[in-house]
Design an enzyme around this catalytic site. Structure first.
Site, PDB file in Angstrom:
ATOM      1  CD  GLU A 278       1.880  -0.378  -3.227  1.00 57.97           C
ATOM      2  OE1 GLU A 278       1.589  -1.366  -2.530  1.00 57.97           O
ATOM      3  OE2 GLU A 278       1.882   0.796  -2.789  1.00 57.97           O
TER       4      GLU A 278
ATOM      5  CG  ASP B 298      -0.221  -3.766  -3.816  1.00 62.34           C
ATOM      6  OD1 ASP B 298       1.011  -3.692  -3.678  1.00 62.34           O
ATOM      7  OD2 ASP B 298      -1.014  -2.992  -3.242  1.00 62.34           O
TER       8      ASP B 298
ATOM      9  CD  GLU C  67      -1.326  -5.685  -0.583  1.00 58.82           C
ATOM     10  OE1 GLU C  67      -0.730  -5.220   0.399  1.00 58.82           O
ATOM     11  OE2 GLU C  67      -2.283  -5.115  -1.143  1.00 58.82           O
TER      12      GLU C  67
ATOM     13  CG  HIS D 222      -2.075   1.072  -4.788  1.00 60.47           C
ATOM     14  ND1 HIS D 222      -2.894   1.552  -3.790  1.00 60.47           N
ATOM     15  CD2 HIS D 222      -1.940  -0.258  -4.562  1.00 60.47           C
ATOM     16  CE1 HIS D 222      -3.240   0.547  -2.991  1.00 60.47           C
ATOM     17  NE2 HIS D 222      -2.681  -0.558  -3.441  1.00 60.47           N
TER      18      HIS D 222
END
Length: 457
Positions: A230, A232, A235, A246
């Protein structure tokens, strides 16, 4: 030989029947949305895409129209176990605007927070598609990814998240023939939390071991989880933001079981194949409290252009990921990520030195290095990842990890604890949903291309 062949045919028929079927009660029509692919020099081509809502938000019913899942529990007659449930249940089409509060216009999509129709819908999770049956794969290693975002209506406790995950482009239907619905119906979600709240994973229902949530009337979790890398990209609400890679040991989507998933639903958060924490760059957490927010350097009262650059050791799309850089563009000004003021953690980009020092100074578990760090994240980016656009509130930790002081048991003056100026009493989902039902986020003007090709200097 006849008996063997007959047995094989019968077994094949049984396996074919145990499937995540497609409902016919509501047509599935994806809202259109464009994005752009750019080349050196800033010339960009408009690509016609579309968005699809995640299967986890959809109505799941029997052939007779009975709910397979109501509130946060499964129908024990229709869904006594994973296999029978997959055989009995149908995944239906979506009414995007009236049920989910999702609307598109050319290159933009708006996600409303609370939408009231036959029932109350909270937030949404969408995937960008290249066509009716396949997710768009973005290959951003050695490239940059840019978009515009309006978070002016997202208060404390809300998260407008735009990110990349290593989902199968077809939603998993080729690898898992029992998944008949595929990407067209938003199947195949995974992320680095190895979520166990998904109703169906890899063509199987997630009924076995299902525990209804004690504080959320709509969710629970089962024995199975869905893991993948993942990235990101964004956010944020109007008070705080973070960019966070991640990595996972295996980038592509894989199924985990019970505590081996790690994440919030397991006894050991760090027991899975993925890094649930990531290596985050949150300007407020890194010491600059005047950089991001209403009337600050990056003013969240206005639309923000967000540029994320994935730098490789040789400058190519085949190299090793060495750094993730962030730029913002607002009012014609290009603004670099704020520089860390935390002693022992230098710089304003995510690289191996920054991540190692941050984990040490903040006293955090270094699961980032354990799961391969930027090198593993780079492998996932090279293979291609699916774009997720979402809006959600947090029943696990009230979003305090993004916009307040967290953990709440630590002093806000301890390094890494203060992540935003929201009070630690904020973010309670019942209050957020009551106080901010009209909240929304708008994502637009998505571009991908070579470094410095997607924005004006």
């Amino acid at each position: 030989m006849y008996r063997i062949l007959k047995s094989f045919i019968l077994l094949s028929l049984v396996n074919m029947s145990l499937s995540q079927k497609i409902g016919k009660l509501t047509p599935e029509v994806h809202p259109p949305m464009t994005f752009q692919k750019c080349s050196e020099g800033g010339s960009c081509e408009t690509i016609q895409g579309e968005v699809v809502v995640d299967a986890n938000w959809r109505w799941v019913h029997s052939a007779q129209g009975q709910n397979c899942y109501t509130g946060n529990t499964w129908n024990p007659t229709i869904c006594p176990d994973d296999e029978t449930c997959a055989e009995n249940c149908y995944l239906d089409g979506a009414n995007y605007e009236s049920v989910y509060g999702v609307t598109t216009s050319e290159d933009s999509v708006r996600l409303n927070f609370v939408t009231q129709s036959q029932g109350k819908n909270i937030g949404s999770r969408l995937f960008l598609m290249s066509n009716e049956s396949n997710y768009q794969l973005f290959h951003v290693l050695g490239q940059e990814f840019t978009f515009d975002v309006d978070v002016s209506n997202l208060d404390c406790g809300l998260n407008g998240a735009l990110y990349l995950v290593s989902m199968d482009s077809d939603g998993g239907s080729a690898r898992f023939p029992t998944n008949e619905a595929g990407a067209k119906y938003g199947t195949g979600y995974c992320d680095a939390q190895c979520p166990r709240d998904l109703k169906f994973i890899s063509g199987s229902a997630n009924v076995d071991g299902w525990i209804p949530s004690t504080n959320n009337p709509n969710t629970g979790y089962g024995n199975l989880g869905s893991c993948c890398a993942e990235m990101d990209l964004w956010e944020a609400n109007n008070m705080a933001t973070a960019v966070t890679p991640h990595p996972c040991d295996t980038s592509s989507q894989s199924v985990c079981k019970s505590d081996s998933c790690g994440g919030a639903a397991s006894s050991n958060r760090y027991g899975g194949i993925c890094d649930p924490d990531g290596c985050d760059y949150n300007p407020y957490r890194m010491g600059n409290t005047s950089f991001f927010g209403p009337n600050k350097m990056i003013d969240t009262n206005s639309v923000i252009t967000v540029v994320t650059q994935f730098i490789t050791d040789d400058g190519s799309s085949d190299g090793k990921l060495t750094s993730i850089k962030r730029l913002y563009v607002q009012d014609g000004n290009v603004i670099s990520q704020s520089v860390s003021t935390i002693d022992g953690v230098e710089g304003n980009e995510v690289n191996e030195e920054f991540c190692t020092n941050q984990k040490k100074v903040f006293g955090d578990e270094d699961s980032f290095t354990k799961h391969g760090g930027l090198a593993k994240m780079g492998e996932a980016l090279k293979d291609g990842m699916v774009l997720v656009l979402s809006l959600w509130d947090d029943y696990q930790a009230n979003m305090l990890w993004l916009d307040s002081s967290y953990p709440t048991t630590s002093s806000p003056t301890d390094p890494g604890v203060a992540r935003g100026s929201c009070p630690t009493t904020s973010g309670v989902p019942s209050k957020v949903e009551q106080n901010y039902p009209n909240a929304y986020v708008v994502y637009s003007n998505i571009k991908v291309g070579p470094i410095d090709s997607t924005y004006k200097k």
